[in-house]
Each structure stands twice: as C-alpha cells, then as structure tokens.
Design an enzyme around this catalytic site. Structure first.
Site, PDB file in Angstrom:
ATOM      1  N   ASP A   1       0.923   3.672  -1.908  1.00 13.44           N
ATOM      2  CA  ASP A   1       0.560   5.033  -3.146  1.00 13.44           C
ATOM      3  C   ASP A   1       0.765   5.521  -2.182  1.00 13.44           C
ATOM      4  O   ASP A   1       0.631   7.103  -2.867  1.00 13.44           O
ATOM      5  CB  ASP A   1      -0.822   4.105  -3.463  1.00 13.44           C
ATOM      6  CG  ASP A   1      -1.784   5.280  -3.963  1.00 13.44           C
ATOM      7  OD1 ASP A   1      -1.224   6.113  -4.909  1.00 13.44           O
ATOM      8  OD2 ASP A   1      -2.514   5.757  -3.722  1.00 13.44           O
TER       9      ASP A   1
ATOM     10  N   GLU B   1       4.808   0.439  -5.820  1.00 13.64           N
ATOM     11  CA  GLU B   1       3.880   0.736  -5.125  1.00 13.64           C
ATOM     12  C   GLU B   1       4.312  -0.010  -3.398  1.00 13.64           C
ATOM     13  O   GLU B   1       4.536   0.368  -2.492  1.00 13.64           O
ATOM     14  CB  GLU B   1       2.567   1.227  -5.021  1.00 13.64           C
ATOM     15  CG  GLU B   1       2.562   2.307  -5.990  1.00 13.64           C
ATOM     16  CD  GLU B   1       0.447   3.184  -6.151  1.00 13.64           C
ATOM     17  OE1 GLU B   1       0.711   3.777  -7.340  1.00 13.64           O
ATOM     18  OE2 GLU B   1      -0.045   1.218  -6.031  1.00 13.64           O
TER      19      GLU B   1
END
Length: 235
Positions: free
Chosen positions: A52, A124
């Site tokens: 992320d 991610e």
C-alpha cells in the site's frame, strides 16, 4: 490451474521473474488457507501493508511528473482514485491472479477468487513482493505497467469538489456550503490563503491554497474526504 504449482505464467504476465519465489507465494496466500498459530504473518497481510505504501509512493511520483501544473488538491484526488480498492481490484484482474490465489476450501467455494477486497489486497501484496525481491525500481516498473494507462486516461473525469459538496448538501436538505477566509499570508505576488467551508451541524473544514478559489476547492475536498464522499460520486 487451482494452486500455485507453476507461477511462470503469472510472472510473465506481471513482467517480473522472482529470485525468491516464496515472496510471490506469500503474496497470493489468504489467511483462510493457513492453519496453526501466527496465521496473519504467513498470509499476504503484511505484504499488503507494505505494498500500500510502496504503491502510494510510486503513483505519487508518477502523478507529480505527469501533471506539472496540478495543485496539491488535484494530485491528492488523482492519487486516491488510482489506489482505491476498486482500482487495485481491477489491476489484480488484469494480472490474472485469480487462479493462483491460495484459499481455504470454504473461501474458494464462496467465490473469494473474484471478491474485490481480496483482489485489491493481493494487488498491493504483489507490489510489495516485487519490491522486496528486486527493489524500488522493479516495483516502479510493475506499477507503471499496470497503472500508467489508468493515470493517463482516468476512467471518469474528476469533478469540482465544490460542486460535489453543494450537491451532497442539497441532497440532505442543507443550505449551500458557506466559504470564509480564515487567513492570508505571504507577499502580494505570492499570497497563501486559508479558507474554511461550513455547513450547519457539521464540523467545518479548512485548507490552504495559492488563491481563494484553490483554497475553497481544497477545503471542499477535505470536507468530502472526512465525510467519506468521493468526488466522483453522485450526491
């Protein structure tokens, strides 16, 4: 292919051959596939956390270069649009990770391979796996491969946050938002304004801009973000 027995086709799809295959295997492992103690650290969740932040850093850099005239508020809105759950899930679909996801029997039978939240998390996690395997430039190449087209041709136009906020307020029976100058600093040739936006019964939001209009837009965007409203949403 229902397991992660052969990852060569996935590596070809994402454009990266792993020196450490354990990283990509971890990125594809859902917690439901594990048994025993300390399950979370053996699933993709830690990689998702790292990915992320790596994704946000790379996309921010790409946006900064691609839109040299964009104000901070616009860059922030574009970033949020590109890294939101829906966008990451679409990238995972483009990567074709579904058949490789390692799931528990119950999750697999419930259609989890197509579940948006899981796909977004894995996108991610894959970014993080590439980053750990080969460094920032390799992760950047991966992000460029799958996010560049989205960055250059947004799926939907970005709407003026002041318009979105006014429509949001109207839909709730509230009066139009009121904007107020809080402060002005800096020399005449380069002023900086802090503007506040207010609606009855709600906490006001403030933001800084190089003009009153820019500061108003940034304040409206801050208000919408706090209330969980996307500028691409309908009121």
């Amino acid at each position: 292919m229902s397991a992660i027995d052969d990852l060569a086709s996935l590596e070809a799809r994402i454009g990266h051959v792993f020196a450490d295959r354990a990283l990509i295997e971890l990125a594809l492992t859902h917690i439901s596939a594990l048994k025993g103690e300390a399950l979370r650290v053996r699933s993709y969740q830690r990689l998702e956390f790292l990915g992320d932040h790596v994704l946000g850093s790379v996309v921010s850099d790409m946006l900064f270069t691609a839109f040299p005239q964009a104000e901070e508020g616009e860059l922030s809105r574009r970033l949020a649009d590109l890294v939101r759950e829906e966008a990451c899930a679409e990238v995972a679909e483009d990567m074709m990770v579904g058949p490789f996801i390692r799931l528990g029997v119950g999750e697999a039978q419930s259609g989890a391979r197509k579940r948006r939240t899981i796909l977004a998390d894995i996108a991610e996690a894959v970014v993080a796996a590439v980053y750990l395997d080969a460094g920032y430039e390799a992760a950047r190449a991966l992000v460029d491969r799958f996010w560049r087209a989205r960055l250059e041709a947004p799926r939907r136009p970005l709407r003026d946050p002041k318009t979105v906020l006014q429509e949001w307020a109207q839909a709730r029976g509230l009066p139009p938002p009121a904007y107020r100058e809080v402060s002005r600093t800096g020399p005449d040739h380069a002023p900086r304004f802090v503007m506040a936006v207010e609606l009855p019964g709600l906490e006001r939001a403030e933001a800084l801009g190089a003009s009153k209009q820019d500061a108003q837009k940034a304040a409206a965007a801050a208000f919408l973000a706090r209330e969980g409203v996307s500028e691409g949403s309908e009121a």
